[in-house]
Design a protein around this motif. Structure first.
Motif, short mmCIF file in Angstrom:
data_model
loop_
_atom_site.label_atom_id
_atom_site.label_comp_id
_atom_site.label_asym_id
_atom_site.label_seq_id
_atom_site.Cartn_x
_atom_site.Cartn_y
_atom_site.Cartn_z
N ALA A 295 64.42 -41.20 142.11
CA ALA A 295 65.65 -40.63 141.56
C ALA A 295 66.35 -39.76 142.61
O ALA A 295 67.58 -39.80 142.75
CB ALA A 295 65.34 -39.81 140.31
N ASP B 168 72.72 -45.73 134.31
CA ASP B 168 72.57 -44.35 133.84
C ASP B 168 73.49 -43.37 134.57
O ASP B 168 73.79 -42.29 134.06
CB ASP B 168 71.11 -43.87 134.00
CG ASP B 168 70.20 -44.44 132.93
OD1 ASP B 168 70.68 -45.26 132.11
OD2 ASP B 168 69.00 -44.09 132.92
N GLN C 170 60.17 -50.50 134.67
CA GLN C 170 61.22 -51.38 135.17
C GLN C 170 60.89 -52.83 134.84
O GLN C 170 59.72 -53.23 134.75
CB GLN C 170 61.39 -51.20 136.67
CG GLN C 170 62.09 -49.90 137.04
CD GLN C 170 63.56 -49.91 136.67
OE1 GLN C 170 64.34 -50.72 137.17
NE2 GLN C 170 63.95 -49.00 135.79
N THR D 196 67.78 -48.05 133.18
CA THR D 196 68.32 -47.05 134.11
C THR D 196 69.45 -47.58 134.99
O THR D 196 70.01 -46.84 135.78
CB THR D 196 67.25 -46.42 135.02
OG1 THR D 196 66.84 -47.37 136.03
CG2 THR D 196 66.02 -45.97 134.23
#
Length: 568
Positions: A491, A164, A474, A161
């Protein structure tokens, strides 16, 4: 008195005279820099050799080991340091306040909306020096930035991520790079700017083999000239370096010293001796237990004290029994006398609650008494309550589990048996497995680590501290914590542009994660740095970016006259 006895005595006399002269103003505050000499430095992680010379390996130590040679778009504005009248200590592992960031390779930058973009203007005339067999000397251009980013993004070792939010990175002209984002990200400048993996490495180096130290070549103030694994990394002055240091209003060409040697010394007694005998000019990481003796035997040393920028804990894999039961995890926290660890093990040189937020994170950090009662209870020694919770979980007779620990940390090797002794009192047995660092790190990154895993994990910065440790899958998530609701909240935090609102979101997530206890939360120690007074233009600053001391070390010089007068 023999010669070996006389030398320390003479040094002490010389030191007393020098310090007395300094106190009377004989040594001017704004000293003129001296060129030449060598700095021998034991960095924060003095026991660890470089992990990789290639940023595409996504090794967290890359900036520490190569920051004298490879530069980034942004770095800390060291003119904002306490030493220069500012308010920042620059010790955080990867936290640059928004008012203390300067362009390094970036001469300027601006943000634009719809979509969110960042346009970076590169400095002109910044040169990669010639590296025989690798590349001719040439100017840094925008294509180098695009190439470095793209190679990182395509690496199979990339942190999930991490990029991203990036749509594309393109060179608009020879010295202009445009970053276009899919969405705003509160860490855009950290993730590729001054972060762990933000170094600009030319294509020629990667084509020659970026993993081979002999091919390394960057725009920084030094060039990598020698490497002996387990011993030292040696850097020599880059005479083509572009930057200058302002001292008393006057610019001086950098760097000042001819060589910097980063020493690797695995034994604690050996690196302390190296500092005491001035074989090290600077030692950045010193345990509290060594301070009194060093001050006695080397009274000339200068000191900096700070709360460690990493949290210490035993991660409990929540995807394995019995740690999938919150009662078990909370019980193990209550079984450990953390106040006693602060007072007896650390001699008071620790804070009870310093992770996952660091006390320096103003606006993000809350003290323990601001936490929910259920979270506060985890820091109170209560073996009876621990036994009751274990009984509720069907474990009245206790259980056993394996805990992995890195043999590279003297502190952890001493601390873990103490934690095991506390748990033994509630019938929980630890099987302690010491590991060399490479195997220890690999166990976590491949998610094959044991049910228990004692580690020190850097705070990094307020948002990353939560993201990297508690978001699903993660890399730096040794408890294998996974909560879809937490993932959504994280997020949303990255999308929030208002820092005051981000601070509130982080506070609420921190409260929740502490209470849910995926770790045995342990005290955060206070660490020390020390250096000899002939090291100038320095006051214990540790990092000018993510684990990156290079810009700090490049600005230091050696007062050769003082060093000689002190008998070294």
């Amino acid at each position: 008195m023999n010669l070996s006895q006389a030398k320390p005595a003479l040094r002490s006399i010389a030191l007393t005279a020098l310090l007395s002269a300094a106190s009377m103003g004989a040594i001017a505050q704004a000293e003129k820099p001296q060129y030449g000499g060598t700095l021998n430095i034991g960095m924060v992680y003095v026991t660890l050799s470089p992990l990789s010379w290639d940023p595409a390996d996504w090794a967290w130590k890359f900036g520490q080991d190569t920051g004298l040679m490879y530069e980034q778009l942004f770095a800390a504005d060291l003119n904002k340091s306490i030493r220069k009248g500012g308010k920042h200590a620059f010790v955080a592992d990867s936290w640059l306040p928004s008012d203390a960031i300067r362009g390094e390779l970036a001469e300027s930058w601006k943000t634009m909306d719809n979509p969110f973009r960042v346009e970076v203007k590169l400095r002109k005339g910044v040169m990669f020096p010639e590296k025989p067999g690798v590349m001719k000397a040439r100017e840094l251009v925008a294509d180098d930035v695009v190439y470095s980013f793209t190679r990182l993004d395509k690496s199979p070792k990339k942190v999930p991520t991490y990029f991203d939010h990036v749509d594309k990175v393109e060179a608009k002209d020879k010295h202009t790079v445009l970053f276009t984002f899919k969405n705003y990200n509160a860490e855009w400048d950290y993730r590729f700017g001054w972060g762990y993996y933000s170094s600009i490495v030319p294509k020629e180096v990667t084509e020659a083999g970026a993993g081979n130290w002999k091919n390394a070549n960057g725009t920084g103030p030094f060039m990598l000239s020698d490497y002996v694994q387990g011993n030292a990394v040696t850097f020599s002055k880059n005479n083509q370096y572009w930057d200058k240091e302002q001292i008393a209003g006057q610019p001086y060409k950098m760097p000042f010293v001819d060589k910097i040697v980063y020493r690797t010394i695995k034994d604690e007694a050996s690196y302390l001796t190296a500092l005491r005998t001035a074989k090290l000019d600077v030692l950045e990481g010193i345990r509290w237990s060594a301070v009194e003796e060093l001050k006695k035997n080397a009274p000339g040393l200068k000191w900096k004290r700070s709360v460690d920028t990493g949290g210490t804990f035993v991660a409990m894999r929540v995807d394995t029994k019995p740690f999938d039961d919150i009662r078990v995890r909370q019980a193990l926290n209550m079984a450990v006398n953390k106040q006693e660890i602060v007072q007896q093990y650390y001699g008071g040189n620790a804070v009870l609650f310093g992770y996952p937020m660091h006390p320096d994170y103003a606006g993000y950090y809350e003290t323990l008494d601001q936490m929910p009662v259920a979270a506060q209870d985890l820091f109170k020694y209560n073996p009876d309550k621990a036994k009751a919770l274990l009984a509720e979980a069907g474990l009245a007779k206790g259980f056993s589990f394996k805990v992995q620990v890195c043999s590279c940390s003297p502190d952890h090797m001493d601390l873990l048996p103490l934690v095991a002794a506390y748990l033994d009192k509630v019938n929980v047995k630890m099987e302690i497995q010491p590991m060399e660092y490479g195997a220890f790190l690999s166990a976590m990154t491949t998610k094959t680590n044991a049910a228990g895993y004692l580690m020190r994990n850097g705070h990094t910065n307020p948002t990353t501290s939560i993201r990297k440790s508690f978001v699903t899958k993660q890399t730096w998530n040794p408890s294998q914590y996974s909560d879809p609701e937490m993932d959504k909240r994280m997020a949303a935090t990255y999308l929030e542009r208002d820092e005051s609102k981000r601070q509130l979101l982080i506070k609420l997530m921190t409260r929740d994660i502490v209470e849910k206890a995926p770790y045995i939360w342990l005290p955060t120690p206070i660490g020390y740095s020390a250096w000899w007074p002939w090291v100038k233009n320095y006051d214990g600053e540790l990092r000018a970016g993510s684990e990156r001391p290079g810009p700090i070390h490049a600005r230091m010089w050696v007062d050769q006259t003082m060093k000689k007068k002190m008998g070294f």
